[in-house]
Design a protein around this motif. Structure first.
Motif, PDB file in Angstrom:
ATOM      1  N   HIS A 249     -39.576 -39.069  24.846  1.00 49.72           N
ATOM      2  CA  HIS A 249     -38.943 -39.736  23.697  1.00 49.72           C
ATOM      3  C   HIS A 249     -38.611 -38.727  22.601  1.00 49.72           C
ATOM      4  O   HIS A 249     -37.539 -38.792  21.988  1.00 49.72           O
ATOM      5  CB  HIS A 249     -39.889 -40.808  23.147  1.00 49.72           C
ATOM      6  CG  HIS A 249     -39.929 -42.033  24.002  1.00 49.72           C
ATOM      7  ND1 HIS A 249     -40.819 -43.058  23.802  1.00 49.72           N
ATOM      8  CD2 HIS A 249     -39.194 -42.412  25.071  1.00 49.72           C
ATOM      9  CE1 HIS A 249     -40.636 -44.011  24.680  1.00 49.72           C
ATOM     10  NE2 HIS A 249     -39.649 -43.635  25.483  1.00 49.72           N
ATOM     11  N   GLY A 250     -39.549 -37.819  22.377  1.00 53.65           N
ATOM     12  CA  GLY A 250     -39.281 -36.799  21.364  1.00 53.65           C
ATOM     13  C   GLY A 250     -38.102 -35.923  21.734  1.00 53.65           C
ATOM     14  O   GLY A 250     -37.246 -35.610  20.893  1.00 53.65           O
ATOM     15  N   GLU A 253     -34.917 -38.009  21.383  1.00 52.56           N
ATOM     16  CA  GLU A 253     -34.582 -38.190  19.972  1.00 52.56           C
ATOM     17  C   GLU A 253     -34.055 -36.887  19.375  1.00 52.56           C
ATOM     18  O   GLU A 253     -33.090 -36.893  18.586  1.00 52.56           O
ATOM     19  CB  GLU A 253     -35.828 -38.654  19.212  1.00 52.56           C
ATOM     20  CG  GLU A 253     -35.575 -39.018  17.759  1.00 52.56           C
ATOM     21  CD  GLU A 253     -34.698 -40.247  17.611  1.00 52.56           C
ATOM     22  OE1 GLU A 253     -34.055 -40.379  16.551  1.00 52.56           O
ATOM     23  OE2 GLU A 253     -34.627 -41.038  18.566  1.00 52.56           O
ATOM     24  N   SER A 254     -34.653 -35.774  19.782  1.00 51.34           N
ATOM     25  CA  SER A 254     -34.168 -34.482  19.303  1.00 51.34           C
ATOM     26  C   SER A 254     -32.751 -34.210  19.791  1.00 51.34           C
ATOM     27  O   SER A 254     -31.894 -33.728  19.040  1.00 51.34           O
ATOM     28  CB  SER A 254     -35.111 -33.375  19.768  1.00 51.34           C
ATOM     29  OG  SER A 254     -34.634 -32.109  19.372  1.00 51.34           O
ATOM     30  N   ARG A 256     -30.527 -36.492  20.636  1.00 50.34           N
ATOM     31  CA  ARG A 256     -29.612 -37.407  19.924  1.00 50.34           C
ATOM     32  C   ARG A 256     -29.321 -36.892  18.519  1.00 50.34           C
ATOM     33  O   ARG A 256     -28.168 -36.922  18.063  1.00 50.34           O
ATOM     34  CB  ARG A 256     -30.224 -38.809  19.864  1.00 50.34           C
ATOM     35  CG  ARG A 256     -30.086 -39.595  21.144  1.00 50.34           C
ATOM     36  CD  ARG A 256     -30.383 -41.067  20.916  1.00 50.34           C
ATOM     37  NE  ARG A 256     -31.769 -41.271  20.528  1.00 50.34           N
ATOM     38  CZ  ARG A 256     -32.748 -41.489  21.371  1.00 50.34           C
ATOM     39  NH1 ARG A 256     -32.490 -41.528  22.666  1.00 50.34           N
ATOM     40  NH2 ARG A 256     -33.974 -41.672  20.947  1.00 50.34           N
ATOM     41  N   GLU A 257     -30.381 -36.440  17.844  1.00 49.70           N
ATOM     42  CA  GLU A 257     -30.159 -35.920  16.496  1.00 49.70           C
ATOM     43  C   GLU A 257     -29.295 -34.663  16.514  1.00 49.70           C
ATOM     44  O   GLU A 257     -28.411 -34.496  15.659  1.00 49.70           O
ATOM     45  CB  GLU A 257     -31.504 -35.620  15.832  1.00 49.70           C
ATOM     46  CG  GLU A 257     -32.335 -36.852  15.524  1.00 49.70           C
ATOM     47  CD  GLU A 257     -31.660 -37.744  14.499  1.00 49.70           C
ATOM     48  OE1 GLU A 257     -30.905 -37.208  13.650  1.00 49.70           O
ATOM     49  OE2 GLU A 257     -31.856 -38.966  14.560  1.00 49.70           O
TER      50      GLU A 257
END
Length: 375
Positions: A249-250, A253-254, A256-257
């Motif tokens: 997930h991290g 999310e990284s 995506r960011e």
């Protein structure tokens, strides 16, 4: 001549009297020593003396114990009994190499009726003030013999009473400490009234159970250990899975960011380029182009010319209309803070084009011709 024998007889009589006196003194001295030896005794350290009266109306044990040291008593009517008050250690075990050569271990039963054998060790001492009462009750001053009889029976009864409330698996496992604690508490209630203080009670070594019961308990304990290990493994796998999910997930999310940031940066650049292109397009008029051409002209005319002079004819009809000028001004106002034009950081493309329009407008005339003195 007759006086001489009488004088000799007097001298011999005095010597005999002196000898009798010496003998009498020796007899008296021996008698006193005998009386002193028979009427004086010593109470050793870590002991108390118990005075027992053998005659008279107060026959029996004196309630007040005699302290340590030399004691005078009447051997005809009294007796002094020494009672130890130091800590005594006893062991009741099945081993022939400890304690006695016979099996003295204690057996008790669990709540299921399973017989359990145990080697018991105990340390105890006697309260000095209760020594006369204890001697009067048991007529025994050998504490080891007293422990092998009265105290051992009390210990056996306390173990049976406490173990009958516990299952055998608990006694064989983690409940052994609680069993010893309960037995000690029960023994204190029974023995303290006689002045017997328990210093320590222990179960020496492992408990002895019937072979089938011990095998069943060992199998149950092994199954419990395996279940605990499996549960710990499940927890470990779950924790590792949660950690992997959190890592994924991290990372997502990284990513995506990061993609969102790259897209925002690309969009900002595209918008900036589009705005710059719009400013350049709106500010690039025919007059500006002619002005730029004049800046680069070397002043020479073509040898053959049949029309208006090139680069000196300005078509004002192609100049910026009002809407284009207003839009260009708005764009310049939006970009001014970003580009730092207010602080002298640099001029925008529209600013240079605007200055070109201002410089070219006075020279341009509709359908104008070159000056007559042009070469």
């Amino acid at each position: 001549m007759a006086k001489i024998p009488s004088m000799k007889f007097g001298r011999s009589g005095g010597a005999a009297e002196a000898a009798r006196r010496v003998v009498l003194g020796l007899v008296l001295l021996v008698a006193m020593l005998f009386v002193a030896c028979t009427t004086v005794t010593r109470i050793d350290a870590a002991h108390v003396g118990i005075r027992v009266k053998l005659a008279g109306s107060n026959r029996g044990v004196d309630d007040i114990p005699v302290v340590t040291g030399w004691v005078f008593y009447n051997p005809l009517t009294e007796q002094i009994v020494q009672f130890p008050t130091s800590v005594q250690n006893v062991v009741w075990t099945a081993s022939a190499h400890e304690g006695r050569s016979v099996d003295e271990s204690i057996t008790f039963s669990s709540s299921e009726g399973v017989n359990v054998g145990a080697d018991i060790g105990m340390s105890f001492h006697i309260e000095p003030g209760k020594a006369p009462h204890l001697y009067l009750r048991f007529r025994e001053n050998d504490l080891l013999r007293l422990a092998d009889r009265y105290v051992r029976n009390a210990v056996r009864e306390a173990f049976n009473s406490a173990a009958s409330k516990m299952p055998v698996q608990e006694i064989y496992g983690s409940g052994k400490t609680r069993l010893v604690h309960d037995v000690t508490k029960e023994l204190e209630l029974v023995l303290e009234k006689d002045g017997i203080r328990i210093d320590q009670l222990t179960i020496n070594g492992a408990l002895r159970l019937p072979e089938n019961v011990a095998a069943a308990i060992n199998q149950a304990m092994e199954a419990t250990q395996k279940a605990i290990q499996a549960e710990n493994r499940v927890r470990q796998v779950k924790a590792e899975a949660d950690q992997a999910i959190a890592t994924a997930h991290g990372a997502a999310e990284s990513a995506r960011e990061r993609a969102r940031g790259e897209a925002d940066a690309l969009l900002i650049r595209a918008r900036a380029e589009a705005k710059a292109n719009t400013i350049i397009r709106l500010s690039t008029t025919p007059a500006v182009l002619q002005y730029r051409a004049l800046e680069r002209w070397n002043g020479r005319l073509p040898a053959m010319n049949q029309g208006p002079l090139p680069m000196l004819t300005f078509d004002m009809k192609s100049a910026l209309d009002k809407d284009a000028e207003q839009k260009l001004a708005e764009l310049l106002d939006e970009t001014a803070p970003v580009s730092g034009a207010a602080t002298g950081g640099g001029a925008t493309p529209g600013a240079g084009a605007d200055e070109g329009d201002k410089g070219a407008t006075p020279a341009g005339k509709p359908g104008g011709q070159a000056p007559a003195d042009a070469p």
